[in-house]
Design a protein around this motif. Sequence first.
Motif, PDB file in Angstrom:
ATOM      1  N   HIS A 260      -2.050   9.296  13.316  1.00 45.53           N
ATOM      2  CA  HIS A 260      -1.931   7.608  13.444  1.00 45.53           C
ATOM      3  C   HIS A 260      -0.559   7.381  14.397  1.00 45.53           C
ATOM      4  N   LYS A 261       0.543   8.010  13.789  1.00 51.96           N
ATOM      5  CA  LYS A 261       2.125   8.123  14.445  1.00 51.96           C
ATOM      6  C   LYS A 261       1.803   8.431  15.999  1.00 51.96           C
ATOM      7  N   ILE A 262       1.358   9.429  16.165  1.00 50.81           N
ATOM      8  CA  ILE A 262       1.053  10.118  17.426  1.00 50.81           C
ATOM      9  C   ILE A 262       0.310   9.327  18.403  1.00 50.81           C
ATOM     10  N   VAL A 263      -0.884   8.658  17.806  1.00 46.02           N
ATOM     11  CA  VAL A 263      -1.520   7.771  18.686  1.00 46.02           C
ATOM     12  C   VAL A 263      -0.829   6.564  18.859  1.00 46.02           C
ATOM     13  N   THR A 264      -0.466   5.895  17.874  1.00 49.55           N
ATOM     14  CA  THR A 264      -0.047   4.411  17.942  1.00 49.55           C
ATOM     15  C   THR A 264       1.440   4.280  18.037  1.00 49.55           C
ATOM     16  N   GLY A 265       2.340   5.269  17.689  1.00 52.19           N
ATOM     17  CA  GLY A 265       3.541   5.160  17.563  1.00 52.19           C
ATOM     18  C   GLY A 265       4.198   4.556  16.231  1.00 52.19           C
ATOM     19  N   ARG A 266       3.227   4.128  15.298  1.00 55.79           N
ATOM     20  CA  ARG A 266       3.728   3.523  13.920  1.00 55.79           C
ATOM     21  C   ARG A 266       3.929   4.461  12.993  1.00 55.79           C
ATOM     22  N   SER A 267       4.767   4.468  12.305  1.00 56.96           N
ATOM     23  CA  SER A 267       5.090   5.465  11.413  1.00 56.96           C
ATOM     24  C   SER A 267       4.466   4.942  10.114  1.00 56.96           C
ATOM     25  N   PRO A 268       4.247   5.924   8.948  1.00 58.62           N
ATOM     26  CA  PRO A 268       3.688   5.297   7.722  1.00 58.62           C
ATOM     27  C   PRO A 268       4.844   4.453   6.961  1.00 58.62           C
ATOM     28  N   THR A 269       4.382   3.607   5.861  1.00 66.22           N
ATOM     29  CA  THR A 269       5.389   2.986   5.306  1.00 66.22           C
ATOM     30  C   THR A 269       5.629   3.875   4.200  1.00 66.22           C
ATOM     31  N   ILE A 270       6.962   3.898   3.901  1.00 69.84           N
ATOM     32  CA  ILE A 270       7.421   4.509   2.775  1.00 69.84           C
ATOM     33  C   ILE A 270       7.848   3.706   1.600  1.00 69.84           C
ATOM     34  N   ASP A 271       7.237   3.831   0.580  1.00 68.52           N
ATOM     35  CA  ASP A 271       7.170   3.013  -0.596  1.00 68.52           C
ATOM     36  C   ASP A 271       8.518   3.167  -1.321  1.00 68.52           C
ATOM     37  N   VAL A 272       8.959   2.316  -1.717  1.00 73.68           N
ATOM     38  CA  VAL A 272      10.501   2.268  -2.720  1.00 73.68           C
ATOM     39  C   VAL A 272      10.085   1.404  -3.980  1.00 73.68           C
ATOM     40  N   GLY A 273       8.946   1.220  -4.032  1.00 69.31           N
ATOM     41  CA  GLY A 273       8.560   0.471  -5.513  1.00 69.31           C
ATOM     42  C   GLY A 273       7.862  -0.758  -5.162  1.00 69.31           C
ATOM     43  N   CYS A 274       7.490  -1.298  -3.965  1.00 67.69           N
ATOM     44  CA  CYS A 274       6.702  -2.413  -3.592  1.00 67.69           C
ATOM     45  C   CYS A 274       5.437  -2.377  -4.068  1.00 67.69           C
ATOM     46  N   VAL A 275       4.573  -0.751  -4.062  1.00 72.59           N
ATOM     47  CA  VAL A 275       3.175  -0.965  -4.309  1.00 72.59           C
ATOM     48  C   VAL A 275       3.221  -1.178  -5.896  1.00 72.59           C
ATOM     49  N   GLY A 276       4.039  -0.588  -6.564  1.00 79.30           N
ATOM     50  CA  GLY A 276       4.336  -0.952  -8.048  1.00 79.30           C
ATOM     51  C   GLY A 276       4.058  -2.498  -8.300  1.00 79.30           C
ATOM     52  N   GLU A 277       4.905  -3.365  -7.630  1.00 79.49           N
ATOM     53  CA  GLU A 277       5.145  -4.642  -7.499  1.00 79.49           C
ATOM     54  C   GLU A 277       3.688  -5.662  -7.306  1.00 79.49           C
ATOM     55  N   ILE A 278       2.999  -4.829  -6.310  1.00 78.10           N
ATOM     56  CA  ILE A 278       1.834  -5.575  -5.742  1.00 78.10           C
ATOM     57  C   ILE A 278       0.772  -5.276  -6.837  1.00 78.10           C
ATOM     58  N   LYS A 279       0.840  -4.046  -7.571  1.00 80.04           N
ATOM     59  CA  LYS A 279      -0.397  -3.587  -8.594  1.00 80.04           C
ATOM     60  C   LYS A 279      -0.051  -4.536  -9.725  1.00 80.04           C
ATOM     61  N   SER A 280       1.189  -4.836 -10.077  1.00 78.54           N
ATOM     62  CA  SER A 280       1.610  -5.667 -11.383  1.00 78.54           C
ATOM     63  C   SER A 280       1.285  -7.231 -11.067  1.00 78.54           C
ATOM     64  N   GLY A 281       0.939  -7.541  -9.848  1.00 78.22           N
ATOM     65  CA  GLY A 281       0.906  -8.943  -9.382  1.00 78.22           C
ATOM     66  C   GLY A 281       2.288  -9.783  -9.108  1.00 78.22           C
ATOM     67  N   LYS A 282       3.535  -9.203  -9.219  1.00 81.89           N
ATOM     68  CA  LYS A 282       4.708  -9.726  -8.925  1.00 81.89           C
ATOM     69  C   LYS A 282       4.843 -10.025  -7.321  1.00 81.89           C
ATOM     70  N   VAL A 283       4.080  -9.107  -6.456  1.00 82.23           N
ATOM     71  CA  VAL A 283       4.010  -9.522  -5.016  1.00 82.23           C
ATOM     72  C   VAL A 283       2.480  -9.567  -4.649  1.00 82.23           C
ATOM     73  N   GLN A 284       2.275 -10.767  -3.957  1.00 80.71           N
ATOM     74  CA  GLN A 284       0.775 -11.082  -3.691  1.00 80.71           C
ATOM     75  C   GLN A 284       0.460 -10.687  -2.148  1.00 80.71           C
ATOM     76  N   VAL A 285      -0.292  -9.670  -1.903  1.00 80.94           N
ATOM     77  CA  VAL A 285      -0.946  -9.570  -0.613  1.00 80.94           C
ATOM     78  C   VAL A 285      -1.769 -10.615  -0.031  1.00 80.94           C
ATOM     79  N   VAL A 286      -1.503 -11.206   1.474  1.00 77.36           N
ATOM     80  CA  VAL A 286      -2.080 -12.384   1.795  1.00 77.36           C
ATOM     81  C   VAL A 286      -2.550 -11.873   3.446  1.00 77.36           C
ATOM     82  N   PRO A 287      -3.491 -12.401   3.955  1.00 76.24           N
ATOM     83  CA  PRO A 287      -3.694 -12.043   5.297  1.00 76.24           C
ATOM     84  C   PRO A 287      -2.846 -12.731   6.297  1.00 76.24           C
ATOM     85  N   SER A 288      -3.324 -12.787   7.820  1.00 74.97           N
ATOM     86  CA  SER A 288      -2.372 -13.380   8.629  1.00 74.97           C
ATOM     87  C   SER A 288      -2.322 -14.744   8.479  1.00 74.97           C
ATOM     88  N   ILE A 289      -1.035 -15.344   9.137  1.00 74.08           N
ATOM     89  CA  ILE A 289      -1.098 -16.879   9.078  1.00 74.08           C
ATOM     90  C   ILE A 289      -1.872 -17.647  10.242  1.00 74.08           C
TER      91      ILE A 289
END
Length: 385
Positions: A260-289
Amino acid sequence: MENETKILVLIIGAGPAGLATSACLNRSNIPNVVVEREDCSASLWKRRTYNRLNLHLAKQLCQLPHMPFPPNTPTFVSKVGFISYLDKYATKFKISPRYNRNVKSACLNGDRWIVEVENSASASIEIYSAKYLVVATGENGEGVIPKIPGLVESFEGEYLHSSEYKNGEKFAGKDALVVGCGNSGMEIAYDLSNWNAKVSIVVRSPVHVLTRGIVRIGMWLLKFFPVKLVDRWCLLLAQLRFGSISRYGLVRPKMGPFMHKIVTGRSPTIDVGCVGEIKSGKVQVVPSIKRIEGKRVTFVDGNTKIVDSIVFATGYKSSVSKWLQVDDGDLFNENGMPKREFPDHWKGKNGLYSAGFGRQGLAGISRDALLIARDIVSLVCPRKA
């Protein structure tokens, strides 16, 4: 031309790309001048990054040419540590950028580049005539905030680009919306959550989320195995680390992270703890505005949310097309990016080069600097090459 300064090589930009190119030229005794619009080198790192930032790749992949990090440097270098490294780098290789120089135009005249520069410190215009021109302003010239109906006209809260974000102290207890799920977006969302903000993050497209360790393993494996096989192993490690994250709104792209990086130039996101916050409900994922009215944000799925602040981690764009006559060197397109993809992005015609535009991070910057210096040396001093 009156007040014209004739030089061999002009480097525009004193970020890591400009410093690395100047250092490589200085080692070969090739005279060069570096001009920088800000009043310091590496202004993106010093002025436009958040406090908790660390380099997401191991130090071996982030060092500039001819100067490794000291052995006692942590594997993942802090923002302060990297800034210190860049300052020592400039000192070691005797790089003295001319600050407060804002390039207004650059065009080819015969076999020389004529560059008009505004000296904002003295309110004067300087003209440089260079045989070789290195554009080292990089891909991150200007922060991008998308056009969203109602944002400018009616939003009653505060909005800012991630380049203006330092920490979440002033957002404590407030409803904060982060737009963008790349490294900056996910890390800012995590930081806001740690400051007890009520955080939502807009995830507009599929994203690969890995750990630093998985990326490090993957990059080592790529030396020996095909990218598709390495992707398969890394995705297995990610599954073991995070489990299924699609239920939380984080859908992976169909291609593996390195392909994906080779084709699109977009690097993978490196998790520093946000996935855990999302799983716990402290950070909510929403779609485009979809639109904004007052403090009410409506999303494309029809749901709404009241927010006090919006941080746009929506990337940057090149500013090159504002001042460079793009056709003269057959290198840049109308968007200020190279016409050719990596690894053929660094050299144009008529002595025009680009450093730091290959979407390959700091390792790509080092590669560009070495190639540019080697090429210029071969043209100026064929015997040295």
